[in-house]
Design an enzyme around this catalytic site. Structure first.
Site, PDB file in Angstrom:
ATOM      1  N   HIS A 104      23.612  26.546  32.649  1.00  0.00           N
ATOM      2  CA  HIS A 104      22.189  26.757  32.963  1.00  0.00           C
ATOM      3  C   HIS A 104      22.073  27.021  34.454  1.00  0.00           C
ATOM      4  CE1 HIS A 104      21.866  22.815  34.903  1.00  0.00           C
ATOM      5  NE2 HIS A 104      22.499  22.300  33.865  1.00  0.00           N
ATOM      6  N   ASP A 230      32.344  11.440  19.350  1.00  0.00           N
ATOM      7  CA  ASP A 230      33.584  10.864  19.868  1.00  0.00           C
ATOM      8  C   ASP A 230      33.346   9.458  20.418  1.00  0.00           C
ATOM      9  OD1 ASP A 230      35.824  10.471  21.985  1.00  0.00           O
ATOM     10  OD2 ASP A 230      36.457  12.236  20.853  1.00  0.00           O
ATOM     11  N   SER A 245      27.364  19.565  31.975  1.00  0.00           N
ATOM     12  CA  SER A 245      26.804  20.887  31.692  1.00  0.00           C
ATOM     13  C   SER A 245      27.858  21.960  31.957  1.00  0.00           C
ATOM     14  CB  SER A 245      25.588  21.162  32.578  1.00  0.00           C
ATOM     15  OG  SER A 245      24.538  20.303  32.249  1.00  0.00           O
TER      16      SER A 245
END
Length: 285
Positions: A104, A230, A245
């Site tokens: 992003h 996980d 990210s």
């Protein structure tokens, strides 16, 4: 000002948060130091600022004031010339050196608008701590950038779908890994996948589930939903945290996307962006 009255010449002149200062008195300004050096030398007078705002150029005149308790002059704005943060590289093209990271754009915390960058570098980082994510408060990978080391590459573009640049030839070995096929958006299925992330200074695979897929015929940074499954990652972070990210999302041995945002009300869930949208910014394929 000198009369001990609070004032902001910049605000009166029309300067806004997010404005990019290009020139003062027709002199190109490369840094905040250059702004300070010039204005301290010239003192109190009428200055002409050339600024860029949302792609438009404006010329504004500002007369600073002198502080009441010193010889300093003040314009009433805060300027910065660089930003830094920790994020994850999504992929590197071994043939061209092109890379993408963070999935992003880097936005101004005040305005939320994409920051227009002139240039930048990427460097190694040392992770020192993990702030756990919780409902309403995103977690964070905490560390420091190894600025004394040579940079790994350039940052040339800041877009809605991540930052882009080129890895230096002599740094390519640092990114050695498996060559992977690109998975197109039509190939993504609901169900198991994994992300590759570096949460505690170790690059590892962590299992996730793709739980929702959005049909998109034009680029968007929220293409599908993932849920972290996980156990090791959940124990370390409680889910997706800032700094993850850009982590690549892999399904059926193909890179299908990258992590972009965490759900504010549930840190175990977040959004992924289709890898196609990221790659379309570099290649016309």
């Amino acid at each position: 000002n000198i009369d001990n009255i609070s004032t902001s010449p910049a605000k009166i002149a029309g300067i806004e948060i997010g404005d990019k200062i290009l020139e003062i008195d027709s002199i190109y300004m490369r840094s905040t130091d250059e702004i300070l050096n010039y204005t301290e030398t010239m003192g109190i007078k009428v200055y002409t600022f050339k600024i860029e705002r949302a792609g438009e150029i404006y010329n504004l005149t500002i007369t600073p004031v002198q502080r009441y308790d010193s010889d300093e002059i003040k314009f009433g704005f805060w300027a910065r010339d660089d930003i830094a943060g920790i994020g994850t590289v999504t992929f590197v093209d071994p043939e061209t050196g092109f890379y993408s990271a963070i999935g992003h754009g880097i936005s101004d915390s005040e305005t939320g608008k994409l920051i227009d960058i002139e240039s930048g570098t990427i460097s190694k980082a040392n992770i020192t701590n993990i702030k756990l994510g919780k409902k309403g408060e995103p977690g964070e990978i905490i560390g420091y950038i190894l600025k004394d080391k040579e940079s790994l590459g350039t940052v040339t573009d800041n877009t809605d779908f991540g930052i882009y640049g080129k890895i230096n030839k002599d740094s390519m070995g640092y990114f050695s890994g498996d060559l992977m096929e690109i998975g197109k958006k039509e190939e993504i299925k609901l169900g198991p996948a994994y992300i590759i992330s570096c949460v505690n200074n170790e690059i590892k695979k962590y299992s996730v589930d793709i739980t929702k897929i959005f049909y998109q015929n034009k680029p968007d940074e929220k293409s599908f939903v993932i849920k972290i499954t996980d156990k090791e990652l959940l124990e370390m972070t409680n889910g997706i945290i800032q700094g993850m990210s850009g982590s690549p999302i892999i399904q059926n041995n193909k890179i299908v996307g990258a992590v972009t945002h965490v759900f504010m009300n549930d840190p175990t869930k977040g959004y992924g962006i289709y890898i196609e949208w990221i790659i379309d910014k570099i290649y016309d394929w």
